[in-house]
Design a protein around this motif. Sequence first.
Motif, PDB file in Angstrom:
ATOM      1  N   ARG A   1       0.723  -1.228  -0.096  1.00 19.41           N
ATOM      2  CA  ARG A   1      -0.016  -0.007   0.050  1.00 19.41           C
ATOM      3  C   ARG A   1       0.759   1.279   0.016  1.00 19.41           C
ATOM      4  O   ARG A   1       1.962   1.341   0.618  1.00 19.41           O
ATOM      5  N   SER A   2       0.212   2.296  -0.493  1.00 18.08           N
ATOM      6  CA  SER A   2       0.886   3.522  -0.517  1.00 18.08           C
ATOM      7  C   SER A   2       0.665   4.297   0.857  1.00 18.08           C
ATOM      8  O   SER A   2      -0.362   3.839   1.345  1.00 18.08           O
ATOM      9  N   ALA A   3       1.609   5.131   1.065  1.00 13.88           N
ATOM     10  CA  ALA A   3       1.586   5.978   2.264  1.00 13.88           C
ATOM     11  C   ALA A   3       0.077   6.768   2.162  1.00 13.88           C
ATOM     12  O   ALA A   3      -0.126   7.228   1.313  1.00 13.88           O
ATOM     13  N   ALA A   4      -0.446   7.043   3.580  1.00 18.08           N
ATOM     14  CA  ALA A   4      -1.700   7.821   3.240  1.00 18.08           C
ATOM     15  C   ALA A   4      -1.596   8.987   2.933  1.00 18.08           C
ATOM     16  O   ALA A   4      -2.712   9.814   2.271  1.00 18.08           O
ATOM     17  N   ASP A   5      -0.259   9.651   3.213  1.00 20.14           N
ATOM     18  CA  ASP A   5      -0.274  10.958   2.860  1.00 20.14           C
ATOM     19  C   ASP A   5       0.351  11.368   1.365  1.00 20.14           C
ATOM     20  O   ASP A   5       0.706  12.517   0.946  1.00 20.14           O
ATOM     21  N   THR A   6       0.396  10.205   0.497  1.00 20.60           N
ATOM     22  CA  THR A   6       0.671  10.225  -0.703  1.00 20.60           C
ATOM     23  C   THR A   6      -0.215  11.294  -1.389  1.00 20.60           C
ATOM     24  O   THR A   6      -1.493  10.866  -1.579  1.00 20.60           O
ATOM     25  N   PRO A   7       0.169  12.240  -2.391  1.00 18.46           N
ATOM     26  CA  PRO A   7      -0.707  13.061  -3.102  1.00 18.46           C
ATOM     27  C   PRO A   7      -1.452  12.007  -4.051  1.00 18.46           C
ATOM     28  O   PRO A   7      -1.047  11.594  -4.492  1.00 18.46           O
ATOM     29  N   GLY A   8      -2.657  12.726  -4.336  1.00 19.19           N
ATOM     30  CA  GLY A   8      -3.719  11.882  -5.261  1.00 19.19           C
ATOM     31  C   GLY A   8      -4.381  10.682  -4.828  1.00 19.19           C
ATOM     32  O   GLY A   8      -5.230  10.286  -5.558  1.00 19.19           O
ATOM     33  N   ILE A   9      -3.970  10.391  -3.443  1.00 16.85           N
ATOM     34  CA  ILE A   9      -4.706   9.196  -2.926  1.00 16.85           C
ATOM     35  C   ILE A   9      -6.086   9.638  -2.442  1.00 16.85           C
ATOM     36  O   ILE A   9      -6.209  10.497  -1.657  1.00 16.85           O
ATOM     37  N   PRO A  10      -7.143   9.005  -2.809  1.00 16.92           N
ATOM     38  CA  PRO A  10      -8.486   9.269  -2.596  1.00 16.92           C
ATOM     39  C   PRO A  10      -8.778   9.026  -1.141  1.00 16.92           C
ATOM     40  O   PRO A  10      -7.796   8.080  -0.607  1.00 16.92           O
ATOM     41  N   PRO A  11      -9.752   9.667  -0.312  1.00 18.94           N
ATOM     42  CA  PRO A  11      -9.783   9.046   1.116  1.00 18.94           C
ATOM     43  C   PRO A  11     -10.273   7.475   0.971  1.00 18.94           C
ATOM     44  O   PRO A  11     -11.030   7.089   0.246  1.00 18.94           O
ATOM     45  N   LEU A  12      -9.752   6.748   1.767  1.00 13.31           N
ATOM     46  CA  LEU A  12      -9.751   5.372   1.895  1.00 13.31           C
ATOM     47  C   LEU A  12     -10.813   4.954   3.046  1.00 13.31           C
ATOM     48  O   LEU A  12     -10.756   5.306   4.244  1.00 13.31           O
ATOM     49  N   GLY A  13     -11.931   3.847   2.640  1.00 14.05           N
ATOM     50  CA  GLY A  13     -12.549   3.374   3.844  1.00 14.05           C
ATOM     51  C   GLY A  13     -11.927   2.214   4.471  1.00 14.05           C
ATOM     52  O   GLY A  13     -10.941   1.965   4.300  1.00 14.05           O
ATOM     53  N   PRO A  14     -12.797   1.692   5.393  1.00 13.91           N
ATOM     54  CA  PRO A  14     -12.335   0.343   6.173  1.00 13.91           C
ATOM     55  C   PRO A  14     -11.694  -0.695   5.119  1.00 13.91           C
ATOM     56  O   PRO A  14     -12.669  -0.924   3.933  1.00 13.91           O
ATOM     57  N   ASN A  15     -10.689  -1.420   5.305  1.00 19.83           N
ATOM     58  CA  ASN A  15     -10.277  -2.594   4.316  1.00 19.83           C
ATOM     59  C   ASN A  15     -10.032  -2.030   3.074  1.00 19.83           C
ATOM     60  O   ASN A  15     -10.096  -2.771   2.035  1.00 19.83           O
ATOM     61  N   GLU A  16      -9.812  -0.942   2.855  1.00 19.49           N
ATOM     62  CA  GLU A  16      -9.414  -0.341   1.527  1.00 19.49           C
ATOM     63  C   GLU A  16      -7.769   0.091   1.548  1.00 19.49           C
ATOM     64  O   GLU A  16      -7.269   0.609   2.560  1.00 19.49           O
ATOM     65  N   TYR A  17      -7.385  -0.314   0.272  1.00 16.26           N
ATOM     66  CA  TYR A  17      -5.738   0.006   0.140  1.00 16.26           C
ATOM     67  C   TYR A  17      -5.497   0.743  -1.232  1.00 16.26           C
ATOM     68  O   TYR A  17      -6.390   0.580  -2.222  1.00 16.26           O
ATOM     69  N   TRP A  18      -4.714   1.579  -1.169  1.00 14.81           N
ATOM     70  CA  TRP A  18      -4.402   2.389  -2.632  1.00 14.81           C
ATOM     71  C   TRP A  18      -2.803   1.607  -2.790  1.00 14.81           C
ATOM     72  O   TRP A  18      -1.856   1.683  -2.120  1.00 14.81           O
ATOM     73  N   ILE A  19      -2.703   1.189  -3.860  1.00 12.61           N
ATOM     74  CA  ILE A  19      -1.428   0.466  -4.299  1.00 12.61           C
ATOM     75  C   ILE A  19      -0.928   1.250  -5.613  1.00 12.61           C
ATOM     76  O   ILE A  19      -1.700   0.779  -6.733  1.00 12.61           O
ATOM     77  N   ALA A  20       0.027   2.129  -5.640  1.00 10.13           N
ATOM     78  CA  ALA A  20       0.345   2.811  -6.713  1.00 10.13           C
ATOM     79  C   ALA A  20       0.774   2.029  -7.799  1.00 10.13           C
ATOM     80  O   ALA A  20       1.607   1.296  -7.511  1.00 10.13           O
ATOM     81  N   ARG A  21       0.556   2.537  -9.120  1.00  8.28           N
ATOM     82  CA  ARG A  21       0.943   1.820 -10.158  1.00  8.28           C
ATOM     83  C   ARG A  21       2.303   1.923 -10.222  1.00  8.28           C
ATOM     84  O   ARG A  21       2.903   0.473 -10.793  1.00  8.28           O
ATOM     85  N   GLU A  22       2.834   3.096 -10.136  1.00 11.45           N
ATOM     86  CA  GLU A  22       4.515   2.944 -10.394  1.00 11.45           C
ATOM     87  C   GLU A  22       5.173   1.779  -9.454  1.00 11.45           C
ATOM     88  O   GLU A  22       6.082   1.392  -9.695  1.00 11.45           O
ATOM     89  N   GLU A  23       4.569   1.826  -8.109  1.00 11.60           N
ATOM     90  CA  GLU A  23       5.307   0.929  -7.249  1.00 11.60           C
ATOM     91  C   GLU A  23       5.027  -0.518  -7.574  1.00 11.60           C
ATOM     92  O   GLU A  23       5.652  -1.382  -7.394  1.00 11.60           O
ATOM     93  N   VAL A  24       3.882  -0.748  -8.306  1.00 14.66           N
ATOM     94  CA  VAL A  24       3.524  -2.145  -8.741  1.00 14.66           C
ATOM     95  C   VAL A  24       4.484  -2.479  -9.955  1.00 14.66           C
ATOM     96  O   VAL A  24       5.246  -3.484  -9.909  1.00 14.66           O
ATOM     97  N   GLU A  25       4.708  -1.605 -10.750  1.00 13.32           N
ATOM     98  CA  GLU A  25       5.694  -1.726 -12.040  1.00 13.32           C
ATOM     99  C   GLU A  25       7.120  -1.683 -11.509  1.00 13.32           C
ATOM    100  O   GLU A  25       7.903  -2.708 -11.867  1.00 13.32           O
ATOM    101  N   ARG A  26       7.390  -1.201 -10.260  1.00 15.25           N
ATOM    102  CA  ARG A  26       8.826  -1.239  -9.861  1.00 15.25           C
ATOM    103  C   ARG A  26       9.370  -2.678  -9.390  1.00 15.25           C
ATOM    104  O   ARG A  26      10.014  -3.152  -9.345  1.00 15.25           O
ATOM    105  N   ALA A  27       7.927  -3.066  -8.181  1.00 14.37           N
ATOM    106  CA  ALA A  27       8.151  -4.375  -7.755  1.00 14.37           C
ATOM    107  C   ALA A  27       8.405  -5.400  -8.755  1.00 14.37           C
ATOM    108  O   ALA A  27       9.187  -6.478  -8.731  1.00 14.37           O
ATOM    109  N   LEU A  28       7.395  -5.398  -9.807  1.00 18.88           N
ATOM    110  CA  LEU A  28       7.482  -6.454 -10.813  1.00 18.88           C
ATOM    111  C   LEU A  28       8.896  -6.507 -11.617  1.00 18.88           C
ATOM    112  O   LEU A  28       9.464  -7.385 -11.826  1.00 18.88           O
ATOM    113  N   ASN A  29       9.305  -5.386 -11.825  1.00 16.38           N
ATOM    114  CA  ASN A  29      10.683  -5.135 -12.783  1.00 16.38           C
ATOM    115  C   ASN A  29      11.757  -5.731 -11.889  1.00 16.38           C
ATOM    116  O   ASN A  29      12.777  -6.226 -12.408  1.00 16.38           O
ATOM    117  N   GLU A  30      11.919  -5.259 -10.563  1.00 14.26           N
ATOM    118  CA  GLU A  30      12.852  -5.815  -9.674  1.00 14.26           C
ATOM    119  C   GLU A  30      12.912  -7.136  -8.944  1.00 14.26           C
ATOM    120  O   GLU A  30      13.837  -7.562  -8.456  1.00 14.26           O
TER     121      GLU A  30
END
Length: 102
Positions: A31-60
Amino acid sequence: MAQPRLVPIDRPDVAPLPITSRLRSQLVYFRSAADTPGIPPLGPNEYWIAREEVERALNEGVILLVSPLDSEHQTEVELSEEQEALLDWLHRNQVQHVRVSE
């Protein structure tokens, strides 16, 4: 007990992804940090997983973990097959906002 699944909130046209309880407990690694710009308010059991981090993890092929005892240093941990499948699903479907449903 029902199997947990990830429901894509930002892509309602995508079918939910069944996950194991173990992977559910590991979602915090992605999950992305809650204070990351552009993240909408998250409800219970919700996560924002930034596309850039997904790509980085897959590449590395690793995730970066921060110890609660030493926040200045990160440890690289190789992705498990299950984690890689999750990241691949997120990447392939362009999903960033998910909710865990049980």
